[in-house]
Enzyme design. Structure first.
Site, PDB file in Angstrom:
ATOM      1  N   TYR A  81      10.739 -56.475  10.063  1.00  0.00           N
ATOM      2  CA  TYR A  81      12.077 -55.917  10.339  1.00  0.00           C
ATOM      3  C   TYR A  81      13.163 -56.864   9.799  1.00  0.00           C
ATOM      4  CZ  TYR A  81      16.002 -54.076  13.116  1.00  0.00           C
ATOM      5  OH  TYR A  81      17.206 -53.562  13.514  1.00  0.00           O
ATOM      6  N   LEU A 125      30.040 -40.466   5.104  1.00  0.00           N
ATOM      7  CA  LEU A 125      28.670 -40.020   5.363  1.00  0.00           C
ATOM      8  C   LEU A 125      27.997 -41.071   6.236  1.00  0.00           C
ATOM      9  CD1 LEU A 125      26.357 -37.919   4.593  1.00  0.00           C
ATOM     10  CD2 LEU A 125      25.570 -39.709   3.051  1.00  0.00           C
TER      11      LEU A 125
HETATM   12  P1  NAP Z   1      18.483 -45.037  17.054  1.00  0.00           P
HETATM   13  O1  NAP Z   1      19.283 -44.655  18.245  1.00  0.00           O
HETATM   14  O2  NAP Z   1      16.997 -45.024  17.151  1.00  0.00           O
HETATM   15  O3  NAP Z   1      18.946 -44.115  15.834  1.00  0.00           O
HETATM   16  C1  NAP Z   1      18.266 -44.155  14.621  1.00  0.00           C
HETATM   17  C2  NAP Z   1      18.791 -43.040  13.736  1.00  0.00           C
HETATM   18  O4  NAP Z   1      18.055 -43.084  12.503  1.00  0.00           O
HETATM   19  C3  NAP Z   1      18.613 -41.663  14.340  1.00  0.00           C
HETATM   20  O5  NAP Z   1      19.827 -40.965  14.217  1.00  0.00           O
HETATM   21  C4  NAP Z   1      17.519 -41.025  13.499  1.00  0.00           C
HETATM   22  O6  NAP Z   1      17.817 -39.664  13.264  1.00  0.00           O
HETATM   23  C5  NAP Z   1      17.630 -41.766  12.174  1.00  0.00           C
HETATM   24  N1  NAP Z   1      16.339 -41.822  11.487  1.00  0.00           N
HETATM   25  C6  NAP Z   1      15.155 -42.283  11.978  1.00  0.00           C
HETATM   26  N2  NAP Z   1      14.198 -42.148  11.048  1.00  0.00           N
HETATM   27  C7  NAP Z   1      14.777 -41.610   9.948  1.00  0.00           C
HETATM   28  C8  NAP Z   1      14.321 -41.235   8.674  1.00  0.00           C
HETATM   29  N3  NAP Z   1      13.020 -41.352   8.303  1.00  0.00           N
HETATM   30  N4  NAP Z   1      15.209 -40.734   7.779  1.00  0.00           N
HETATM   31  C9  NAP Z   1      16.510 -40.580   8.100  1.00  0.00           C
HETATM   32  N5  NAP Z   1      17.013 -40.886   9.310  1.00  0.00           N
HETATM   33  C10 NAP Z   1      16.153 -41.401  10.216  1.00  0.00           C
HETATM   34  O7  NAP Z   1      18.862 -46.504  16.538  1.00  0.00           O
HETATM   35  P2  NAP Z   1      20.163 -47.408  16.733  1.00  0.00           P
HETATM   36  O8  NAP Z   1      19.870 -48.386  17.796  1.00  0.00           O
HETATM   37  O9  NAP Z   1      21.375 -46.583  16.800  1.00  0.00           O
HETATM   38  O10 NAP Z   1      20.112 -48.217  15.352  1.00  0.00           O
HETATM   39  C11 NAP Z   1      20.837 -47.807  14.225  1.00  0.00           C
HETATM   40  C12 NAP Z   1      20.741 -48.899  13.167  1.00  0.00           C
HETATM   41  O11 NAP Z   1      21.188 -50.126  13.726  1.00  0.00           O
HETATM   42  C13 NAP Z   1      19.327 -49.155  12.665  1.00  0.00           C
HETATM   43  O12 NAP Z   1      19.351 -49.420  11.271  1.00  0.00           O
HETATM   44  C14 NAP Z   1      18.901 -50.382  13.430  1.00  0.00           C
HETATM   45  O13 NAP Z   1      17.923 -51.133  12.742  1.00  0.00           O
HETATM   46  C15 NAP Z   1      20.217 -51.119  13.522  1.00  0.00           C
HETATM   47  N6  NAP Z   1      20.277 -52.084  14.631  1.00  0.00           N
HETATM   48  C16 NAP Z   1      20.170 -51.654  15.920  1.00  0.00           C
HETATM   49  C17 NAP Z   1      20.215 -52.595  16.940  1.00  0.00           C
HETATM   50  C18 NAP Z   1      20.090 -52.212  18.402  1.00  0.00           C
HETATM   51  O14 NAP Z   1      19.969 -53.113  19.253  1.00  0.00           O
HETATM   52  N7  NAP Z   1      20.107 -50.937  18.753  1.00  0.00           N
HETATM   53  C19 NAP Z   1      20.375 -53.950  16.645  1.00  0.00           C
HETATM   54  C20 NAP Z   1      20.479 -54.342  15.329  1.00  0.00           C
HETATM   55  C21 NAP Z   1      20.445 -53.388  14.327  1.00  0.00           C
HETATM   56  P3  NAP Z   1      16.795 -38.433  13.423  1.00  0.00           P
HETATM   57  O15 NAP Z   1      15.720 -38.883  14.386  1.00  0.00           O
HETATM   58  O16 NAP Z   1      17.664 -37.347  13.978  1.00  0.00           O
HETATM   59  O17 NAP Z   1      16.315 -38.181  12.035  1.00  0.00           O
END
Ligand code: NAP
Length: 272
Positions: free
Chosen positions: A147, A11
């Protein structure tokens, strides 16, 4: 395709974009049964859908949505707690509601989901829970305190609870991505008060974050690290990928803390 793992169900929360989408794709390619979540599966753009992924609704801000999840999906062997949001703002200006909201989405929601899947994993004597943290929890940065605190919190839960679950074959681990090019910076929420004395440095950090995010590694590389963690017989407590993670963690071990703090600040255009 690796058929060894087809019996296992993964999941992936937040599978509609970025790291979650890439992770769902990587597990499909390796023969797993993959269920991905989105707040609104019907709204996932065609180009973001991955063949072979079953999409189900989940909103981590809504407790009833979390409690309903087990009724929507069968046994879960592997949970990737990926869904989350990025947030930026000086501590002094953070509204309590903003702090509570981010903790609900990034900590309390994933934690409750983990509690819901653990009993089945424990009884079946196999399970993996991966918390998607952030390298910022290991290398904290100004204006990211809320964060950073959420990502440190889920790492703390997994680092301690793994000692409870591992005798049952259930391993909790954290993957800390650095800067990943997913477009998350465009979705980042910000909190800053009118006339805030922190405005200049805050703006500097924001533009550095945007620059680093666009220059980041592709989410596919995070997905590869997640697969390595899941397929390890005894996953390590922590994996990190992106933002020159191996060098940063080595420096942290071998040099005075202040040097690494300076490097992190300078890397975001702050002179400290
Ligand atoms: P992203 O592209 O913005 O994707 C975020 C995902 O979370 C989307 O699929 C969204 O799905 C879902 N989401 C948002 N709000 C939600 C809610 N209330 N309930 C359930 N699902 C929700 O982000 P990403 O960059 O792939 O990041 C993914 C993870 O990696 C996050 O935890 C982020 O903090 C972590 N991270 C990212 C980076 C980076 O540089 N990108 C770095 C360090 C850590 P829907 O909108 O379809 O619901």
């Amino acid at each position: 395709m690796n058929t060894t793992y087809t019996a296992r169900t993964v999941l992936v929360t937040g599978a509609s974009s970025g790291i979650g989408r890439a992770t769902a794709e990587a597990f499909v390619a390796r023969g797993y049964t993959v269920v991905g979540t989105s707040r609104d599966p019907a709204a996932i753009a065609e180009e973001n859908r991955v063949d072979g992924v079953e999409y189900i609704p989940l909103d981590l801000r809504v407790p009833a949505s979390i409690e309903a999840l087990p009724s929507l999906v069968g046994e879960i062997d592997i949970l990737i707690n990926n869904a989350g949001e990025s947030q930026c703002g000086p501590l002094e200006d953070l509204p309590t509601a903003t702090v509570e909201d981010l903790f609900q989405l990034n900590v309390f929601g994933p934690l409750r989901l983990t509690q819901l899947v653990l009993p089945g994993m424990r009884v079946r004597r196999y399970g993996r829970v991966v918390m998607i943290g952030s390298m910022l929890a290991s290398f904290p940065l100004a204006y990211r305190s809320c964060y950073v605190a959420t990502k440190a919190a889920i790492k703390g839960f997994s680092e301690a609870a793994r000692f409870e679950t591992s005798p049952f074959g259930v391993w909790l681990t954290t993957v800390e991505p650095g800067s990943i090019n997913t477009g998350i910076s465009e979705r980042r929420t910000t909190s800053i008060a009118d006339g805030s004395p922190y405005a200049a440095d805050f703006t500097t950090v924001l533009s550095a974050l945007d620059r680093r995010s666009h220059g980041g590694i592709p989410p596919r590389q995070v997905a590869e690290t997640i697969v390595v963690a899941v397929e390890s017989e005894h996953p390590k407590p922590l994996y990190a990928v992106g933002s020159r993670a191996p060098m940063m963690f080595t420096l942290r071990r071998l040099t005075p803390r202040t040097l690494v703090e300076k490097l992190v600040a300078r890397g975001h255009d702050l002179s400290r």
